[in-house]
Write a protein that holds these residues in place. Structure first.
Motif, PDB file in Angstrom:
ATOM      1  N   ARG A 198      31.534  30.039 -28.264  1.00  0.00           N
ATOM      2  CA  ARG A 198      30.833  28.822 -27.857  1.00  0.00           C
ATOM      3  C   ARG A 198      31.513  27.531 -28.313  1.00  0.00           C
ATOM      4  NH1 ARG A 198      24.843  29.430 -28.826  1.00  0.00           N
ATOM      5  NH2 ARG A 198      24.724  30.047 -26.636  1.00  0.00           N
ATOM      6  N   PRO A 199      31.893  27.360 -29.594  1.00  0.00           N
ATOM      7  CA  PRO A 199      32.519  26.076 -29.983  1.00  0.00           C
ATOM      8  C   PRO A 199      33.841  25.813 -29.269  1.00  0.00           C
ATOM      9  CG  PRO A 199      32.598  27.667 -31.790  1.00  0.00           C
ATOM     10  CD  PRO A 199      31.688  28.234 -30.765  1.00  0.00           C
ATOM     11  N   SER A 247      28.201  42.117 -28.218  1.00  0.00           N
ATOM     12  CA  SER A 247      28.994  41.025 -27.665  1.00  0.00           C
ATOM     13  C   SER A 247      28.281  39.697 -27.868  1.00  0.00           C
ATOM     14  CB  SER A 247      29.249  41.264 -26.169  1.00  0.00           C
ATOM     15  OG  SER A 247      29.791  40.119 -25.555  1.00  0.00           O
ATOM     16  N   ARG A 248      27.002  39.639 -27.509  1.00  0.00           N
ATOM     17  CA  ARG A 248      26.265  38.390 -27.682  1.00  0.00           C
ATOM     18  C   ARG A 248      26.069  38.059 -29.156  1.00  0.00           C
ATOM     19  NH1 ARG A 248      21.402  36.465 -28.861  1.00  0.00           N
ATOM     20  NH2 ARG A 248      20.759  34.489 -27.893  1.00  0.00           N
ATOM     21  N   GLN A 249      25.857  39.080 -29.973  1.00  0.00           N
ATOM     22  CA  GLN A 249      25.597  38.846 -31.389  1.00  0.00           C
ATOM     23  C   GLN A 249      26.822  38.331 -32.131  1.00  0.00           C
ATOM     24  OE1 GLN A 249      24.169  42.297 -33.488  1.00  0.00           O
ATOM     25  NE2 GLN A 249      23.870  41.192 -35.409  1.00  0.00           N
ATOM     26  N   PHE A 250      27.992  38.910 -31.827  1.00  0.00           N
ATOM     27  CA  PHE A 250      29.171  38.592 -32.627  1.00  0.00           C
ATOM     28  C   PHE A 250      30.213  37.750 -31.886  1.00  0.00           C
ATOM     29  CE2 PHE A 250      27.580  42.650 -34.431  1.00  0.00           C
ATOM     30  CZ  PHE A 250      27.278  42.184 -35.705  1.00  0.00           C
ATOM     31  N   ILE A 265      31.473  42.565 -22.190  1.00  0.00           N
ATOM     32  CA  ILE A 265      31.063  41.173 -22.391  1.00  0.00           C
ATOM     33  C   ILE A 265      29.697  40.932 -21.751  1.00  0.00           C
ATOM     34  CG2 ILE A 265      31.616  38.762 -21.894  1.00  0.00           C
ATOM     35  CD1 ILE A 265      34.535  39.444 -22.100  1.00  0.00           C
ATOM     36  N   ASP A 266      28.797  40.345 -22.504  1.00  0.00           N
ATOM     37  CA  ASP A 266      27.447  40.057 -22.029  1.00  0.00           C
ATOM     38  C   ASP A 266      27.433  38.811 -21.153  1.00  0.00           C
ATOM     39  OD1 ASP A 266      26.244  37.572 -23.826  1.00  0.00           O
ATOM     40  OD2 ASP A 266      27.850  38.686 -24.814  1.00  0.00           O
TER      41      ASP A 266
END
Length: 294
Positions: A59-60, A50-53, A201-202
């Motif tokens: 974020r944007p 989740s954090r990787q992809f 979700i992380d």
């Protein structure tokens, strides 16, 4: 050194000298004073898919949403204002979409922050304790009662009340020879955390998703105050340094200089640093308590 440093691949059994796992190296490292359970949860969370992809995609759009929310509040600073809806939305997401590791770290954070503030009050102003909202959530549903907003209010109210009391006494925060560690505990009592069908979700991705909702559903003043409370990590760290006479933990504080606020667009990343700083400061106090007890 034990055979295992953790779980989910963070084990010496998976050590490949030609391709060492950076997360395994961090798990084995003992340089930071952090609770082992929290450390394992954080590293599992950070190395997740989740954090990787998902995080780079989220974020944007999250930051664009913050800009949009702030444009709304430029025109209408006090509307929308729906903290109850915000917290119910956060609690719903925690229950159904966040990993147990992420939820563990979130709920732990409130306990640790409250214990650190109480430690400061117990030692800086013995006999005086600022009137703050209780921060001991045991389950996800406890978040629904405006917990995040009250956490931010507690920090500012603590600083104001503590320093007003110091002024009243004509005192200042300085080294205490016999420290009171009664506020600092080794175990944080939580109810079993759910693992929903879609709980993937992380924590860092969740924070990026929640921050635009924070920006929109709170007043402009509430959001500004919340994001800039993160830089008070430095202030709290300095108080502890003056009380204990030790300053090495200040090197771990990266949310600094509250009189020069950062942009609210980076609030999500700074909130992660705030959580880590709190874990490390609490771990530092736990180590000090253990030394004083021996």
């Amino acid at each position: 050194m034990s055979d295992r440093a953790g779980s989910d691949g963070l084990s010496l059994a998976d050590w490949d000298r030609n391709d060492p796992d950076p997360w395994l190296a961090l798990m084995m490292d003992r340089s930071l004073p952090i609770d082992p359970r929290a450390k394992a949860a954080l590293l599992r969370d950070q190395r997740s898919r989740s954090r990787q992809f998902l995080l780079p995609l989220v974020r944007p759009f999250a930051r664009l949403s913050i800009i949009a929310a702030q444009l709304v509040h430029t025109v209408s600073p006090r509307w929308p204002h729906a903290p109850r809806l915000l917290h119910r939305t956060i609690a719903f997401g925690m229950r159904h979409f966040l990993t147990p590791d992420a939820n563990l770290l979130i709920l732990r954070h409130f306990h640790l922050g409250a214990q650190i503030l109480r430690f400061i009050a117990d030692n800086a102003t013995p006999g005086f304790r600022p009137d703050l909202w209780p921060m001991e959530p045991r389950r996800i549903d406890d978040v629904r009662d405006d917990l995040f907003l009250r956490h931010d209010l507690n920090i500012y109210n603590f600083l104001i009340a503590l320093n007003a009391e110091l002024d009243k006494r004509g005192a200042r925060i300085e080294r205490v020879q016999s420290l009171d560690f009664s506020a600092i505990t080794d175990e944080i009592a939580l109810d079993p955390l759910p693992r929903g069908r879609f709980a993937f979700i992380d924590l860092q991705t969740a924070i990026e998703l929640y921050t635009p909702a924070y920006a929109l559903l709170l007043t402009d003043r509430d959001f500004w105050r919340a994001t800039n409370s993160l830089q008070l990590d430095e202030t709290i760290g300095l108080y502890v340094a003056r009380l204990t006479g030790e300053e090495k933990h200040l090197a771990m504080v990266v949310n600094q200089h509250p009189m020069v606020p950062h942009s609210t667009l980076r609030a999500g990343f700074r909130l992660m640093l705030h959580g880590l700083s709190t874990e490390l400061l609490h771990g530092f106090l736990r180590e000090m308590k253990a030394r004083h007890t021996d």
